[in-house]
Each structure stands twice: as structure tokens, then as C-alpha cells.
Design a protein around this motif. Sequence first.
Motif, PDB file in Angstrom:
ATOM      1  N   UNK A   1       1.893  -0.286   6.141  1.00 13.61           N
ATOM      2  CA  UNK A   1       1.502  -1.659   6.477  1.00 13.61           C
ATOM      3  C   UNK A   1       2.706  -2.584   6.615  1.00 13.61           C
ATOM      4  N   UNK A   2       3.871  -2.155   6.110  1.00 13.52           N
ATOM      5  CA  UNK A   2       5.073  -2.980   6.302  1.00 13.52           C
ATOM      6  C   UNK A   2       5.490  -3.025   7.772  1.00 13.52           C
ATOM      7  N   UNK A   3       4.936  -2.148   8.580  1.00 12.99           N
ATOM      8  CA  UNK A   3       5.174  -2.188  10.027  1.00 12.99           C
ATOM      9  C   UNK A   3       4.204  -3.199  10.641  1.00 12.99           C
ATOM     10  N   UNK A   4       4.692  -4.312  11.187  1.00 13.23           N
ATOM     11  CA  UNK A   4       3.797  -5.363  11.687  1.00 13.23           C
ATOM     12  C   UNK A   4       2.979  -4.959  12.910  1.00 13.23           C
ATOM     13  N   UNK A   5       3.239  -3.783  13.479  1.00  8.61           N
ATOM     14  CA  UNK A   5       2.457  -3.374  14.651  1.00  8.61           C
ATOM     15  C   UNK A   5       0.989  -3.186  14.283  1.00  8.61           C
ATOM     16  N   UNK A   6       0.707  -2.928  12.994  1.00  5.62           N
ATOM     17  CA  UNK A   6      -0.683  -2.745  12.575  1.00  5.62           C
ATOM     18  C   UNK A   6      -1.467  -4.059  12.621  1.00  5.62           C
ATOM     19  N   UNK A   7      -0.754  -5.174  12.552  1.00  8.66           N
ATOM     20  CA  UNK A   7      -1.418  -6.471  12.733  1.00  8.66           C
ATOM     21  C   UNK A   7      -1.908  -6.605  14.165  1.00  8.66           C
ATOM     22  N   UNK A   8      -1.032  -6.222  15.113  1.00  7.55           N
ATOM     23  CA  UNK A   8      -1.404  -6.273  16.534  1.00  7.55           C
ATOM     24  C   UNK A   8      -2.585  -5.340  16.806  1.00  7.55           C
ATOM     25  N   UNK A   9      -2.524  -4.137  16.256  1.00  2.56           N
ATOM     26  CA  UNK A   9      -3.621  -3.182  16.448  1.00  2.56           C
ATOM     27  C   UNK A   9      -4.938  -3.718  15.884  1.00  2.56           C
ATOM     28  N   UNK A  10      -4.853  -4.374  14.737  1.00  2.60           N
ATOM     29  CA  UNK A  10      -6.050  -4.928  14.090  1.00  2.60           C
ATOM     30  C   UNK A  10      -6.717  -5.974  14.982  1.00  2.60           C
ATOM     31  N   UNK A  11      -5.908  -6.850  15.581  1.00  6.24           N
ATOM     32  CA  UNK A  11      -6.485  -7.881  16.449  1.00  6.24           C
ATOM     33  C   UNK A  11      -7.018  -7.271  17.747  1.00  6.24           C
TER      34      UNK A  11
ATOM     35  N   UNK B   1      -4.144  -3.031   8.683  1.00  9.41           N
ATOM     36  CA  UNK B   1      -3.866  -4.277   9.399  1.00  9.41           C
ATOM     37  C   UNK B   1      -3.985  -5.494   8.501  1.00  9.41           C
ATOM     38  N   UNK B   2      -5.032  -5.515   7.659  1.00  8.52           N
ATOM     39  CA  UNK B   2      -5.226  -6.655   6.759  1.00  8.52           C
ATOM     40  C   UNK B   2      -4.138  -6.677   5.687  1.00  8.52           C
ATOM     41  N   UNK B   3      -3.789  -5.520   5.141  1.00  9.59           N
ATOM     42  CA  UNK B   3      -2.707  -5.477   4.155  1.00  9.59           C
ATOM     43  C   UNK B   3      -1.402  -5.971   4.770  1.00  9.59           C
ATOM     44  N   UNK B   4      -1.134  -5.585   6.008  1.00 10.61           N
ATOM     45  CA  UNK B   4       0.067  -6.062   6.695  1.00 10.61           C
ATOM     46  C   UNK B   4       0.034  -7.582   6.848  1.00 10.61           C
TER      47      UNK B   4
END
Length: 693
Positions: A270-280, A83-86
Amino acid sequence: MSVQEDGAARPEPDVLRRHDSLYGDAEKVSNNKRHGAGGSWARTLQLAFQSIGVVYGDVGTSPLYVYSSTFPNGIKHPDDLVGVLSLILYTLILIPMVKYVFIVLYANDNGDGGTFALYSLISRHAKIRMIPNDQTEDANVSNYSIEAPSSQLRRAEWVKQKLESSNAAKIALFTITILGTSMVMGDGTLTPAISVLSAVSGIREKAPNLTQSQVVWISVAILFVLFSMQRFGTDKVGYTFAPVISVWFLLIAGIGMYNLTVHEITILRAFNPKYIVDYFRRNGKEAWVSLGGVVLCITGTEAMFADLGHFNIRAIQLSFTCVLFPSVALCYMGQAAYLRKFPENVSDTFYRSIPAPLFWPVFVVAIMGAIIASQAMLSGAFAILSKALSLGCFPRVEVVHTSNKYEGQVYIPEVNFLIGAASVAVTLAFQTTANIGNAYGICVVTVFSITTHLMTVVMLLIWKVRLPFIAAFYAAFGLAEFLYLSSILSKFAEGGYLPFCFSLVLMALMATWHYVHVKRYWYELDRVVPAAETTALLARRDVRRVPGVGLLYSELVQGIPPVFPRLVDKIPSVHAVFVFMSIKHLPVPRVAPAERFISSTASSRGDNDDDDAMRRAQAMAEEEKRVIDAEAERGVVYLMGEANVTAAAGSSVMKRIVVNYVYTFLRKNLREGHKALSVPKDQLLKVGITYEI
């Protein structure tokens, strides 16, 4: 006579020989070639290579401390790394690449960048400056590049009218401009501290007996060397640093690829931005707080715009997309892959992820890279303050043009000393990169936000872009920067207060200088000596005409200044040839030599419409030239008003403090007017006068 310039100018040598700096620095630039834009591809590639050594040191050395700042309490879940890498990758794409490289760089002021360049650009299209020295001749300067708003786009006219009619809008634009400048100065102070300290800290991997205090003192020694080098200029520093930072980018890209291959290639998801949503979703408030660490991956981005005057748009676009972005992206991905296997090493990710045989080469290059990182913001700070000086928004300081080839490359000794001293003080006081990072992020994101707001005005007023695009620009970047800024402000008490305190002091000094500068100009403008009074003054029996040429310098671009009758009263004599000289800074970075002088006589001789009258006028001009040449041989005297500015009776306590103490202190302790013009002391005559404002 009014001189229009960006730094210096000179008249034709066969008219009147010059001995002051109007003959100097700007003439070092050959052929008035624009350094900010255009040029051959060979020159662009040359500048792109230089820009690697000057512009990208800061953002290129961010991998030294980003992960440790993002995870100060360790990694709680393996997918948090993804998520952070994304977040890092899309932050790099969104703000430096999309916003700056492909949008903001085009809002340059004839090649110059930075917050003051945006303010200057806006001030050419709307009368938002508070000094009323606009002349119709200004628009005739070739670099003025003003285009009246299109009749089809009434929105631009409406925006222009609102800006010109609202004092609140003028003050707001000026305030956020000097705030942005102050934050860039703060960035220039903190960048050397955090970059050098984080690089030097790596030595403890091989020398664990070293204490943190010893690391700090080693960092201070390196900072001393860095600031001592600035006097050589961007041209020499860029060529010196470019090979080093190029090696740095090759090393971090190679190590990143190695870590990806050896540890975990699947981190590329991490190029998939869904991991940012999961991280939050997984971390909530803690994820929001960690944005303060993530944003450090784009520190130094503003340097691309601020340093534009040193390079050009194509050079920066080329070096960013082909060198900077691929290198740092690979480095962050490699570090994330390493941390998937060794999450306990997050506090020192960079040095722990280096293959053992490469440690010392990378360490040496990291130290040099940290020094280079500081160069980016220092060059930007010099360029922006040079622009602020030309707009009367900063006290007089010495500006040294360090390159005979490139116009935008400048060095300011006094500012270099103050930033250097402040950087050393920060390093000694904060000791660790974690605390400095809390302060650092606030400077960075505040400048981003200010640039977004000024760019919105540029789009509305100058570019005349369609509203949906402007709304999308403001919403996308404004929201992203608000999220980052809100996160960083949560660490206000942990070091975030430092840039605010620094900026408030610098803003107060800039605002004080500009306020009194404007008031003083209005005072002189309201007391311009009428032509009839001047004629009567010169007709007095006790006033003698003495041989030679007298040059009286004045702030006023038109009219006889009030210091002239005082001069005649005190010394009842006037030179045979007397010239009123006004040096006016236009809101453009440079003025062609042929357009730098505007001259007129103090009294009108009437119209010259017929051919005979034109011939008589030409003959008179030839005679005047002969007289001026003859009188110049007898000697030239430079006259300057030494104005003591005080607050008028009945002024508020605040105004008395600002005018009588702060402004007076700045005026007496910084560069004097005759030194700024390099006027020979043995030819200088000062006339004392008091202005009550």
C-alpha cells in the motif's frame, strides 16, 4: 493610564496597591518564560510526554472507527483494502505531518496556535482589526515582533496595502476566522461523543445482550466524568493521561505488527500510491464518497496547532514523528491485513482484530483513550476562545489559568459546561458512530481549509516566501482538502447538517458581540471629551475634590470617555487623584511585566528639554508619588460605566434585533465587567449611560 496585557498585570507595589484581578492570574506565571517555543531539551521531553496525553488522543483513537466508516456497505473487492490503506497512510503523511508538524506550527503567535492566533499574527503586520485602538507604543512591546516588509519584496507591501484598504478583505478574514473557531468548538463537541461511543461499543463483543441504548447511557456517564475533570487543568490532566495513551500506542502498534505477521504481510504494498489510482478507477463515485470515512484518520490534527500554547514546537514534532505516526500506521496496516482474511468483520474491525487474551486490557485502555481523545479538542477549544476573548470577538467569560508553570494552559467553566451538554445531547440523539462521523468530518476538514487560506496570507505577508512555494502549498493542500470536503458534504442530510447549524449559531453570537463592541468603541471615540471641556468641568464651583483615589475603567486607550462628564453631572465631586484606566489586549499572547503600563497626564505640562526642567519634572514625579500613596491610604473607589447600548432611531429591523435583544441578552447573562476584573463590590460605583449606535 493604559494597560497592555494578555490576561492580567499589576503596577509596582510601592506605587499603588491593587485589589482586583489585574494583580492575579497572569502573575501566576513565573519569569514570563515563553511556553510556546524554545526551552531546554529536558523541558521539551517533559512537554513531549505531556503532549501525548493531551494532543494525540483524538487522532490516536481514530482506528476505532475509520474502516467501518469507510466501508459502511462492506468490502466489494480485496484490493480495495490496499487502496484505502494507501489513502490513509498518505493522508497521515500529507496533512498532519507535512502540513501541520513541519509548516503550520511555525506560524504560531509567540507560542500560541489556532485560527485566532493566525488572525492575531496577521493583524500585527496589517491593520485588519476593526477596532481603531492602535498606538505607536504597541510596537515597542518586546513580544510584538513586527518587521516591516522588505523593500526588496514589494509583494508583501502590496498585500499589506490591499488588506488595510479593503473592508471586504477585513470582513472576509474575520469571518473565516470565527468560522474556524466555531468548527473547532463543533469538533470539541463531537470528538467526545464519537470517541467514547465507539470505544464503549466494543463491550458488545463480550456482552452481546447489551442493547445499543444501554451502550449510549454508559457513554453518557463516561462523558460526565470527562467534563468534570477539566477544571483540574491541562498540566494535571496531561500527566494523568500521558501514561495511559502511551500504553495505548504500544498496544495498537503491537497488535498491528501481530496482524501483519499472522495474516498478510503483503499489505505493505500500500506504500505504492498506484493502488490509490486503481481504487478510484475500480469504484468511481463510491471511492469518492468513501473519502468521508478515510479523512476520519486525521481527526484531531488541528489540536496539534490549537494546543501549541500548552506545549512547544519541538515537543509536538518529537512526539508525532516518534510515537503517534509509527503507532497508528502499524495499527491501520494490521487492520487491513486482518480484513484481507476476514472482510465480513469490517463493521467492527478494531475489536475483532485483537488477539483474544488481549481483549479486556485493550478494551479498558480504549475507554480511557477515548476520554483522552476528547481532551485534545477541549484543550484546543479553551485556548482558541481565550485568544478570541482578548481580541473582543467573544462575550466575557471566566478564564482560569490552571498552571503556575505554563502560561498557555487555561480552562473556561461556562464553555466546558456548554460543550459537555452539547456532547451528551449529540450522543443521545444520534446513537451510532456512523451518523456522528458524517457530522464530525465536516468540522475537521473545514478547519483544515481555513488554516490553509490563513497560512497563505501569512506566507505572502509575513514569511515573504517565494511565489512557487506558496502556489505549491495552496494547490497541494487546498486540492486535497477540497476533495475530502466535497465527499463529506454528500452526507449533509445524514448528520452533516449538525456542525453547520452549530457553527452558524456560534458565529452569529461572536459576530454580534464583535459588531456591537466595535460600534460602541467608535461611539466613544467620536465623543471623546476635549481637554478644554474637562478643565471647565473641573473648574465649576459645585464640583468638589474628595479625598482618595478614583479609578475609572474605559474601553478607550486615549482620551477622556463620555461617561466622565455624566459622572460629574450626577455626583459633582472628583477624587483628589483620578485615574482613567484602559485595559488593552494586544495581538500578542503575553506582555512582559515591565512593559504592561503606559501612563500619561490628562493635560500637558509642556516640554522638558533642558536639564533644569528635567530635574523639576523628576521632583514633581516624586511629589506626585507621595500624594498618590497618601490618597490611596484614604481609600480607592472603582468607577465603571454601565452602558445600555441601543440601536439608533431609524435602524433596520435586523440591527434592532441584533443590538437591542441579542447583544443585550448576552451582556446581561454572561460575566459582568466588574466580576471579570474582580473589583470589590464595596468599592465599586457604576455610572449608567445610554449609547445609541
